[in-house]
Structure formats: C-alpha cells, structure tokens
Design a protein around this motif. Sequence first.
Motif, PDB file in Angstrom:
ATOM      1  N   GLY A  50      30.292  53.939 -21.704  1.00  0.00           N
ATOM      2  CA  GLY A  50      31.532  54.641 -22.016  1.00  0.00           C
ATOM      3  C   GLY A  50      31.333  56.058 -22.513  1.00  0.00           C
ATOM      4  O   GLY A  50      32.210  56.609 -23.196  1.00  0.00           O
ATOM      5  N   ASP A 129      27.699  49.513 -26.814  1.00  0.00           N
ATOM      6  CA  ASP A 129      28.883  48.702 -26.524  1.00  0.00           C
ATOM      7  C   ASP A 129      29.095  47.707 -27.659  1.00  0.00           C
ATOM      8  O   ASP A 129      28.219  46.888 -27.954  1.00  0.00           O
ATOM      9  N   THR A 157      31.024  51.825 -29.197  1.00  0.00           N
ATOM     10  CA  THR A 157      32.142  52.126 -28.309  1.00  0.00           C
ATOM     11  C   THR A 157      32.903  50.839 -27.968  1.00  0.00           C
ATOM     12  O   THR A 157      32.423  49.734 -28.216  1.00  0.00           O
ATOM     13  N   LYS A 158      34.098  51.015 -27.424  1.00  0.00           N
ATOM     14  CA  LYS A 158      34.927  49.880 -26.977  1.00  0.00           C
ATOM     15  C   LYS A 158      35.167  48.882 -28.113  1.00  0.00           C
ATOM     16  O   LYS A 158      35.199  47.672 -27.898  1.00  0.00           O
ATOM     17  N   LYS A 161      37.667  45.951 -28.024  1.00  0.00           N
ATOM     18  CA  LYS A 161      37.488  44.812 -27.127  1.00  0.00           C
ATOM     19  C   LYS A 161      37.158  43.494 -27.830  1.00  0.00           C
ATOM     20  O   LYS A 161      37.792  42.477 -27.558  1.00  0.00           O
ATOM     21  N   SER A 192      36.996  53.739 -30.161  1.00  0.00           N
ATOM     22  CA  SER A 192      37.606  53.215 -28.936  1.00  0.00           C
ATOM     23  C   SER A 192      38.265  54.382 -28.227  1.00  0.00           C
ATOM     24  O   SER A 192      39.242  54.943 -28.730  1.00  0.00           O
ATOM     25  N   HIS A 194      39.798  54.178 -25.448  1.00  0.00           N
ATOM     26  CA  HIS A 194      41.060  53.662 -24.900  1.00  0.00           C
ATOM     27  C   HIS A 194      42.182  53.723 -25.933  1.00  0.00           C
ATOM     28  O   HIS A 194      43.323  54.089 -25.620  1.00  0.00           O
TER      29      HIS A 194
END
Length: 211
Positions: A50, A129, A157-158, A161, A192, A194
């Motif tokens: 990411g 991740d 990151t992420k 999730k 994140s 997103h």
Amino acid sequence: MQDQFTYLEIETARKIFAGDCDFMLGVAGLEQLPVSDKPEVAFAGRSNVGKSSLINALTGRKALARTSHTPGRTQQLNYFDLGSVFYFVDMPGYGYAKVSKTQKDEWNKLIRDYLRGRPTLRCVFILIDARHGLKDNDQEIMKMLDETAVPYRIVLTKSDKPKQGELAKIADQTTAQLGKHAAAFPEVMMTSAHKNQGMEELRATILKLTS
C-alpha cells in the motif's frame, strides 16, 4: 514515547503536503540520483503493501503515485519534490513480486547502495500490512538499516482491515520486535489510506524529520 504534535504543527504539515508536489524522476542507478540539496525520507515495504496508496493519501491526490494490484509495479526509486522543502522517495517493493531473479537482485542492490550512501536521507518508513505483521523480508530490510545506521520507523498500513483485537495484537508483537533493532524508532504508527486515518500524524512526523 510516541510523538505529540500541536495544532499548528498539524496544520503546517497539512498545508505543505497540500501544496506543490511533483514527480521528479525514476532512478534505476545511483548515478541518476538528484543532487543532495534537500533532506529526504523514503518509503519501503513488501510488494502491494500500500505504498502508493499511502503516498496519494498523504498528499491528497488520487494518482500522484500509481497504484496497482500487481505486485512489483514500482521498479525504481521514484523521487517526488514536495514544495521544494524535501524529497520523498517511493522505493521498489520487495517480497513476492513476480519478476526474474536477475531483476530482483538488481532492485536489492539498488536499495542497499541507496541506503548506505545517501547523506540527506533522514528516515525510512517501512510499511507493514496490519493484517500480517512483520515478515522475513521486512526483518532483512530492518537488519540492513541497523547495520548502516539509517533511522527507520514502522508504519502499519490498512489498519482498518483487521478487527481491533487482532490489530492490537499485531501492533504489540511488532513493537516488541523493535526493541531488538538499534536504528528503529520504538513505537509503530497506524494508518489507513482508505479511511484517511493516521495521515495528520504521519505528515507532521515527516515535516519534523526534514525541518
């Protein structure tokens, strides 16, 4: 202890990252590196962790750094000039990219040579991740940075999730590992792209390191 920032520091960083941010060049060999006239930070991570999404989120752009579901899309050191204040560098992804062994060896040599010989490099942000935690490839990069005395920080990151309990477990496990590495900052950052989470703190951290 995790960095704490004032409202002014957060806003200053936000304005700089929202300003001019230009792709400069892709570096496939050290002879192509730009003049060391500004401080710089670099982003490293396993393929498809990411990095491009994070860079786009940091700068508020949708396509500054190209994103792809194909691991190994970034095949060189991609330099960006942020408002003539500092450079940030998107490094080639490592790990499971489906390329030839020769190509992988060339990427690895480029990364090693860059890390060892760039005097203006202030910090490497290693992206991990949040669903998976540290892998062997990450540990190899961390060991290399320890040996070359290049400061680095871990960014999960992420982080939107995994479930909260699992995220906390991964964060604790990662933090425990950092105590074994001489050049590592002792705490992790969670982001994140997103959900735009953790971006204010990461921007302010980068600005502090490059000021």
